[in-house]
Design a protein around this motif. Structure first.
Motif, PDB file in Angstrom:
ATOM      1  N   MET A  75      20.631 -55.603  14.379  1.00 56.67           N
ATOM      2  CA  MET A  75      19.965 -55.473  15.656  1.00 56.67           C
ATOM      3  C   MET A  75      18.602 -54.789  15.467  1.00 56.67           C
ATOM      4  O   MET A  75      17.624 -55.191  16.097  1.00 56.67           O
ATOM      5  CB  MET A  75      20.845 -54.680  16.618  1.00 56.67           C
ATOM      6  N   ALA A  76      18.560 -53.758  14.611  1.00 53.44           N
ATOM      7  CA  ALA A  76      17.300 -53.051  14.388  1.00 53.44           C
ATOM      8  C   ALA A  76      16.249 -53.972  13.776  1.00 53.44           C
ATOM      9  O   ALA A  76      15.060 -53.886  14.099  1.00 53.44           O
ATOM     10  CB  ALA A  76      17.517 -51.831  13.493  1.00 53.44           C
ATOM     11  N   GLY A  77      16.685 -54.889  12.915  1.00 51.98           N
ATOM     12  CA  GLY A  77      15.756 -55.849  12.318  1.00 51.98           C
ATOM     13  C   GLY A  77      15.137 -56.763  13.360  1.00 51.98           C
ATOM     14  O   GLY A  77      13.947 -57.076  13.299  1.00 51.98           O
ATOM     15  N   ILE A  78      15.923 -57.188  14.315  1.00 53.74           N
ATOM     16  CA  ILE A  78      15.419 -58.045  15.395  1.00 53.74           C
ATOM     17  C   ILE A  78      14.398 -57.289  16.232  1.00 53.74           C
ATOM     18  O   ILE A  78      13.342 -57.826  16.588  1.00 53.74           O
ATOM     19  CB  ILE A  78      16.583 -58.556  16.271  1.00 53.74           C
ATOM     20  N   VAL A  79      14.694 -56.033  16.516  1.00 53.79           N
ATOM     21  CA  VAL A  79      13.766 -55.204  17.296  1.00 53.79           C
ATOM     22  C   VAL A  79      12.452 -55.030  16.542  1.00 53.79           C
ATOM     23  O   VAL A  79      11.361 -55.195  17.116  1.00 53.79           O
ATOM     24  CB  VAL A  79      14.403 -53.841  17.632  1.00 53.79           C
ATOM     25  N   GLU A  80      12.525 -54.728  15.243  1.00 57.61           N
ATOM     26  CA  GLU A  80      11.300 -54.533  14.450  1.00 57.61           C
ATOM     27  C   GLU A  80      10.490 -55.819  14.347  1.00 57.61           C
ATOM     28  O   GLU A  80       9.258 -55.800  14.454  1.00 57.61           O
ATOM     29  CB  GLU A  80      11.634 -54.020  13.044  1.00 57.61           C
ATOM     30  N   PHE A  81      11.165 -56.939  14.096  1.00 62.38           N
ATOM     31  CA  PHE A  81      10.452 -58.203  14.003  1.00 62.38           C
ATOM     32  C   PHE A  81       9.760 -58.527  15.318  1.00 62.38           C
ATOM     33  O   PHE A  81       8.595 -58.939  15.333  1.00 62.38           O
ATOM     34  CB  PHE A  81      11.402 -59.343  13.610  1.00 62.38           C
ATOM     35  N   SER A  82      10.442 -58.339  16.422  1.00 66.24           N
ATOM     36  CA  SER A  82       9.858 -58.616  17.738  1.00 66.24           C
ATOM     37  C   SER A  82       8.643 -57.740  18.004  1.00 66.24           C
ATOM     38  O   SER A  82       7.626 -58.205  18.526  1.00 66.24           O
ATOM     39  CB  SER A  82      10.897 -58.401  18.838  1.00 66.24           C
ATOM     40  N   HIS A  83       8.757 -56.480  17.634  1.00 65.66           N
ATOM     41  CA  HIS A  83       7.631 -55.558  17.821  1.00 65.66           C
ATOM     42  C   HIS A  83       6.436 -55.982  16.969  1.00 65.66           C
ATOM     43  O   HIS A  83       5.296 -56.042  17.469  1.00 65.66           O
ATOM     44  CB  HIS A  83       8.075 -54.136  17.457  1.00 65.66           C
ATOM     45  N   ALA A  84       6.675 -56.301  15.700  1.00 69.09           N
ATOM     46  CA  ALA A  84       5.590 -56.723  14.809  1.00 69.09           C
ATOM     47  C   ALA A  84       4.967 -58.031  15.292  1.00 69.09           C
ATOM     48  O   ALA A  84       3.741 -58.204  15.239  1.00 69.09           O
ATOM     49  CB  ALA A  84       6.104 -56.864  13.383  1.00 69.09           C
TER      50      ALA A  84
END
Length: 99
Positions: free
Chosen positions: A1-10
């Motif tokens: 889930m954290a990876g999805i959040v980081e990718f979306s932010h980037a």
């Protein structure tokens, strides 16, 4: 889930910085003024700390018929730190000088 959040932010940062670069290139193509281009870039990237933008103008001045390319790099903190504490995104915009 954290990876999805980081990718979306980037990805959101990338879109915003690219839009800022397009706005700066358009201003340079019309007005040939780097200060005005920086203001246009800031207006094109609401929500970002535009004081952290690093600009590159190529060529330095716009002549009719040339292509103006503006590259903006922007360092930003990550949200979760799962992939490191910061990310640097680059946006590029290009317009033909003189319309």
């Amino acid at each position: 889930m954290a990876g999805i959040v980081e990718f979306s932010h980037a990805y959101n940062l990338q879109i915003s910085v690219t839009q800022a670069a397009r706005e700066a290139a358009r201003e340079m193509a019309i007005e040939d003024d780097q200060g005005a281009a920086a203001l246009a870039a800031a207006a094109g990237a609401p929500g970002l700390s535009t004081g952290d933008f690093d600009y590159s103008f190529s060529p330095a001045a716009c002549a009719d018929g040339d292509n103006m390319t503006v590259t903006i790099t922007y360092p930003a903190a990550t949200l979760t730190g799962i992939f490191g504490s910061s990310v640097t995104v680059t946006g590029v915009g290009a317009m033909r000088c003189g319309g």
